[in-house]
Design an enzyme around this catalytic site. Structure first.
Site, PDB file in Angstrom:
ATOM      1  N   HIS A  78     -49.638 -54.513  37.825  1.00 56.93           N
ATOM      2  CA  HIS A  78     -50.248 -54.570  39.156  1.00 56.93           C
ATOM      3  C   HIS A  78     -50.339 -56.052  39.536  1.00 56.93           C
ATOM      4  O   HIS A  78     -50.585 -56.895  38.656  1.00 56.93           O
ATOM      5  CB  HIS A  78     -51.691 -54.035  39.133  1.00 56.93           C
ATOM      6  CG  HIS A  78     -51.849 -52.557  39.308  1.00 56.93           C
ATOM      7  ND1 HIS A  78     -52.804 -51.836  38.614  1.00 56.93           N
ATOM      8  CD2 HIS A  78     -51.227 -51.668  40.119  1.00 56.93           C
ATOM      9  CE1 HIS A  78     -52.752 -50.565  38.989  1.00 56.93           C
ATOM     10  NE2 HIS A  78     -51.791 -50.437  39.890  1.00 56.93           N
TER      11      HIS A  78
ATOM     12  N   CYS B 246     -60.296 -55.081  39.034  1.00 58.53           N
ATOM     13  CA  CYS B 246     -59.905 -53.668  39.110  1.00 58.53           C
ATOM     14  C   CYS B 246     -61.120 -52.767  39.346  1.00 58.53           C
ATOM     15  O   CYS B 246     -60.971 -51.625  39.772  1.00 58.53           O
ATOM     16  CB  CYS B 246     -59.243 -53.205  37.821  1.00 58.53           C
ATOM     17  SG  CYS B 246     -57.869 -54.192  37.277  1.00 58.53           S
TER      18      CYS B 246
HETATM   19  N1  ARG Z   1     -55.666 -47.511  33.396  1.00 59.11           N
HETATM   20  C1  ARG Z   1     -55.545 -47.868  34.785  1.00 59.11           C
HETATM   21  C2  ARG Z   1     -54.124 -47.604  35.267  1.00 59.11           C
HETATM   22  O1  ARG Z   1     -53.217 -47.788  34.504  1.00 59.11           O
HETATM   23  C3  ARG Z   1     -55.933 -49.307  34.993  1.00 59.11           C
HETATM   24  C4  ARG Z   1     -55.911 -49.729  36.422  1.00 59.11           C
HETATM   25  C5  ARG Z   1     -56.312 -51.154  36.601  1.00 59.11           C
HETATM   26  N2  ARG Z   1     -56.388 -51.498  37.958  1.00 59.11           N
HETATM   27  C6  ARG Z   1     -55.854 -52.589  38.485  1.00 59.11           C
HETATM   28  N3  ARG Z   1     -56.097 -52.847  39.711  1.00 59.11           N
HETATM   29  N4  ARG Z   1     -55.097 -53.401  37.814  1.00 59.11           N
HETATM   30  O2  ARG Z   1     -53.890 -47.231  36.383  1.00 59.11           O
END
Ligand code: ARG
Length: 271
Positions: free
Chosen positions: A171, A266
């Site tokens: 991300h 997050c």
């Molecule tokens: N386990 C979550 C996923 O893989 C973590 C999300 C983290 N969020 C972020 N904005 N990086 O989707």
């Protein structure tokens, strides 16, 4: 006139307390291990307190059982004023979250858009304003590139497409955090050559973190007023560079959430 940095203008965020937070599947390279529930609550509360200390109002939404990643509410959409562009998750493990977010947005006076749009979009995880005229738009592992043609309808701003090339930094918010109108904290190896150039051209005071810091999720930071709230692991060099730009650092232990590949940024949705 200099544009004000979006982060410095944060007034209100949404957070989801980790009532049912676990790691029970793996949809990113960081996921694994057993969550210490008490510790997760403590860390989440510490983050909430650090945010409130900066004068930001924290609204909450309860987590639904069976949706362990709902704590990462930043992926629910992208908010601008009273409009929200809704997410569409790439992995089926998270699609169940969408209806809960939609309901919350409607009940809280936000006008949802993007509901019927087919392309993947993971909200604030991949899209962040550095000021309200500039949206940094990541794609690769999660959001699709084409979705941003539609996300544009959220308002009047320029979209800077960012190519994410390293699966570990899946991300945009795992490797890039706007700090002020000319500065971001970032991890250059996570980006294509073109995107690196674009970041340095538009945000010339950006601070590159080391691999060690990137792995400690230091870029998963939130800037509010003159404070950068980050997970533990900010180096002396990064601290000094931030200080020179007028920013202090507040570190919050995020060990339990990192077992799921997430940290400070997050866990909040900017409203
Ligand atoms: N386990 C979550 C996923 O893989 C973590 C999300 C983290 N969020 C972020 N904005 N990086 O989707």
């Amino acid at each position: 006139m200099a544009r004000r940095a979006a982060g410095q203008l944060i007034k209100r965020v949404l957070m989801v307390p980790p009532e049912h937070f676990t790691v029970e599947y793996s949809i990113n390279p960081w996921m694994g291990g057993t969550v210490d529930k008490a510790k997760a609550h403590q860390q989440w509360n510490d983050l909430k307190k650090a945010i409130e200390k900066e004068g930001v109002q924290v609204s909450t939404l309860s987590q639904t059982k069976g949706l362990p990643d709902q704590v990462f509410v930043c992926n629910s959409g992208l908010v601008l004023g009273d409009r929200v562009y809704l997410s569409r998750f790439r992995h089926k493990e998270r699609t169940g979250e969408q209806a809960h977010y939609l309901q919350w947005f409607k009940e809280n006076g936000f006008k949802p858009i993007g509901e019927d749009y087919g392309e993947y979009f993971e909200g604030g995880g991949d899209a962040v304003f550095s000021d309200y005229k500039t949206l940094w738009a990541g794609y690769g592992a999660r959001s699709s590139k084409g979705v941003y043609d539609s996300v544009k309808s959220l308002g009047d701003f320029e979209v800077v497409i960012c190519d994410l090339i390293d699966p570990k930094f899946y991300h945009l918010d795992t490797c890039f955090a706007p700090v002020d109108e000319t500065t971001a904290l970032w991890y250059p190896p996570a980006f294509s050559e073109n995107t690196k150039k674009e970041i340095l051209r538009r945000l010339p005071h950006s601070i590159a973190v080391s691999q060690e810091e990137a792995t400690a999720f230091v870029c998963n930071a939130i800037t509010i007023r003159n404070t950068v709230i980050s997970p533990i692991g900010v180096s002396t060099a990064t601290r000094a560079a931030l200080k020179a730009r007028g920013f202090g650092v507040t570190e919050v232990d995020m060990s339990e959430f990192m077992k799921s590949g997430g940290a400070c940024q997050c866990l909040i949705l900017r409203l």
